[in-house]
Design a protein around this motif. Structure first.
Motif, PDB file in Angstrom:
ATOM      1  N   VAL A 168       0.828  -1.208   0.000  1.00  0.00           N
ATOM      2  CA  VAL A 168       0.000   0.000   0.000  1.00  0.00           C
ATOM      3  C   VAL A 168       0.865   1.263   0.000  1.00  0.00           C
ATOM      4  O   VAL A 168       0.484   2.289  -0.576  1.00  0.00           O
ATOM      5  N   LEU A 169       2.019   1.179   0.650  1.00  0.00           N
ATOM      6  CA  LEU A 169       2.897   2.347   0.737  1.00  0.00           C
ATOM      7  C   LEU A 169       3.964   2.347  -0.358  1.00  0.00           C
ATOM      8  O   LEU A 169       4.794   3.262  -0.421  1.00  0.00           O
ATOM      9  N   VAL A 181      -7.894   2.357   2.793  1.00  0.00           N
ATOM     10  CA  VAL A 181      -8.605   2.173   4.068  1.00  0.00           C
ATOM     11  C   VAL A 181      -9.027   0.714   4.227  1.00  0.00           C
ATOM     12  O   VAL A 181      -8.803   0.096   5.279  1.00  0.00           O
ATOM     13  N   ASP A 182      -9.628   0.155   3.192  1.00  0.00           N
ATOM     14  CA  ASP A 182     -10.127  -1.223   3.287  1.00  0.00           C
ATOM     15  C   ASP A 182      -9.000  -2.218   3.522  1.00  0.00           C
ATOM     16  O   ASP A 182      -9.129  -3.133   4.343  1.00  0.00           O
ATOM     17  N   ALA A 183      -7.900  -2.043   2.778  1.00  0.00           N
ATOM     18  CA  ALA A 183      -6.775  -2.972   2.937  1.00  0.00           C
ATOM     19  C   ALA A 183      -6.202  -2.869   4.349  1.00  0.00           C
ATOM     20  O   ALA A 183      -5.869  -3.887   4.969  1.00  0.00           O
ATOM     21  N   THR A 184      -6.109  -1.640   4.866  1.00  0.00           N
ATOM     22  CA  THR A 184      -5.575  -1.434   6.218  1.00  0.00           C
ATOM     23  C   THR A 184      -6.447  -2.123   7.261  1.00  0.00           C
ATOM     24  O   THR A 184      -5.959  -2.875   8.115  1.00  0.00           O
TER      25      THR A 184
ATOM     26  N   TRP B 173      -9.820  15.157  -0.060  1.00  0.00           N
ATOM     27  CA  TRP B 173      -8.673  14.499   0.574  1.00  0.00           C
ATOM     28  C   TRP B 173      -7.462  14.495  -0.363  1.00  0.00           C
ATOM     29  O   TRP B 173      -7.524  13.987  -1.474  1.00  0.00           O
ATOM     30  N   LYS B 174      -6.375  15.107   0.123  1.00  0.00           N
ATOM     31  CA  LYS B 174      -5.159  15.203  -0.694  1.00  0.00           C
ATOM     32  C   LYS B 174      -4.055  14.301  -0.144  1.00  0.00           C
ATOM     33  O   LYS B 174      -2.934  14.297  -0.650  1.00  0.00           O
ATOM     34  N   GLY B 175      -4.353  13.581   0.948  1.00  0.00           N
ATOM     35  CA  GLY B 175      -3.340  12.751   1.585  1.00  0.00           C
ATOM     36  C   GLY B 175      -2.891  11.607   0.691  1.00  0.00           C
ATOM     37  O   GLY B 175      -3.649  11.118  -0.141  1.00  0.00           O
ATOM     38  N   GLY B 176      -1.649  11.190   0.881  1.00  0.00           N
ATOM     39  CA  GLY B 176      -1.154  10.013   0.183  1.00  0.00           C
ATOM     40  C   GLY B 176      -1.569   8.751   0.932  1.00  0.00           C
ATOM     41  O   GLY B 176      -2.274   8.812   1.949  1.00  0.00           O
ATOM     42  N   ALA B 177      -1.117   7.608   0.417  1.00  0.00           N
ATOM     43  CA  ALA B 177      -1.491   6.326   1.025  1.00  0.00           C
ATOM     44  C   ALA B 177      -1.031   6.258   2.484  1.00  0.00           C
ATOM     45  O   ALA B 177      -1.737   5.732   3.346  1.00  0.00           O
TER      46      ALA B 177
END
Lengths: 217, 217
Positions: A168-169, A181-184, B173-177
């Protein structure tokens, strides 16, 4: 009196095995529902969790009644107290199954995770199911080799959990915020399910061998 | 015998209050560390969690010894069994504080969440701290009005938890993963902390009033 007590302890054990077996079915259905976007199966998991909750409440009442009537000491007392703790962990494992099923239902007809993560979640799901089955068997047989296997499986689940974050990162991740969000959350639920299995396995191992492992995981 | 037993119950209660007070300090430090990117404070929270773990193990041993020696029945038995369950929940609350602190340490010197979410996490953190303080007071006084307040606070935490997802999944939302993962986990930890507080509050309320609320949250 002693004989009645042994019968009662056996009933506690049988009920723990029964609940653990339901939890194994629950995680099997939940991970199938999750991996295959099967909304009917997801709904069954959510409905079945009520049964797990009821059985744990009823087992707790039995254990408390045994404490009141039989007033066990030493190892017998630890068995009954452990049953209460194991019951609480099984109840939480059922909740984790339910959470996984809820994600599947919520995203239906889409799949919860994008293609790149599906093999990882398939592996985590399989490990969770194996652990739950081994746990039911461990509770039935007190064969402590199963406790060791459960710990080893948990190491694999932890590694997969970390690999989800790596994906994901990572630079190749194309998922949107919803996928992230779902994967986390899904990864966390799979990992917590496994943690509870280890927590129970440690308690059974302790009772079977007397080796005290003093952490509350 | 009865008098000794009452003294021992009082000791159990005092120890629960002591642990709950440490948990309140822990969440206060954890949320400060989280909101202000204070890595030294985060490390203190992580180190202090060992103390909470040790105190809960020691309290559990005391409770089991009381069961063995005093063989309580009826309400007295339920008090001791509840103490074991409350201890387990307090231990988990300490873990949630630690997880929040670990996020702060991991992201340092960056802040864990982007600007748009900081007021929400500040509110959740304040509510968690308030709940933990009320919980210590509830355990000390058995004033069930505090249990009601804790439930109301939990409703607010749940609403903030949902609002985090609204933000993260919203168009702005502008945040990254990484931001998304952190916000998801942090919000989940804040929410679980509050759930455990409610779970304990229900148990105290039940013991104080005899109104059985039969769910294992």
């Amino acid at each position: 009196m002693r004989e009645v007590f042994q019968q009662e302890l056996q009933e506690v054990q049988e009920r723990l095995v029964e609940i653990a077996t339901l939890v194994a079915t629950s995680i099997e259905n939940a991970t199938s529902a999750f991996n295959e976007s099967n909304v009917a199966l997801a709904e069954r998991v959510i409905a079945d969790d009520t049964k797990i909750d009821e059985l744990t409440v009823s087992l707790d009442e039995l254990a408390i009644n045994i404490l009141a009537r039989q007033q066990p000491v030493a190892r017998d007392l630890r068995i009954v107290v452990s049953a209460l703790r194991i019951s609480a962990s099984l109840e939480r494992m059922g909740d984790m199954s339910e959470h996984i099923a809820q994600l599947a239902r919520y995203r239906f007809p889409e799949k919860v995770v994008p293609k790149s993560l599906r093999p990882t979640f398939a592996d985590m799901g399989r490990l969770d199911v194996d652990m739950a089955r081994k746990l039911a068997e461990l509770l039935r047989t007190e064969d402590v080799r199963l406790a060791e296997e459960i710990r080893n499986d948990d190491d694999k689940v932890d590694a997969l959990h970390l690999s989800v974050f790596d994906t994901v990162l990572g630079e190749k991740w194309k998922g949107g915020a919803e996928d992230t969000v779902d994967a986390t959350l899904a990864s966390r639920y799979h990992e917590r399910f496994a943690d509870h299995a280890v927590s129970i396995a440690k308690k059974v191992q302790y009772l079977a061998t007397g080796d005290w492992i003093p952490t509350e995981d």
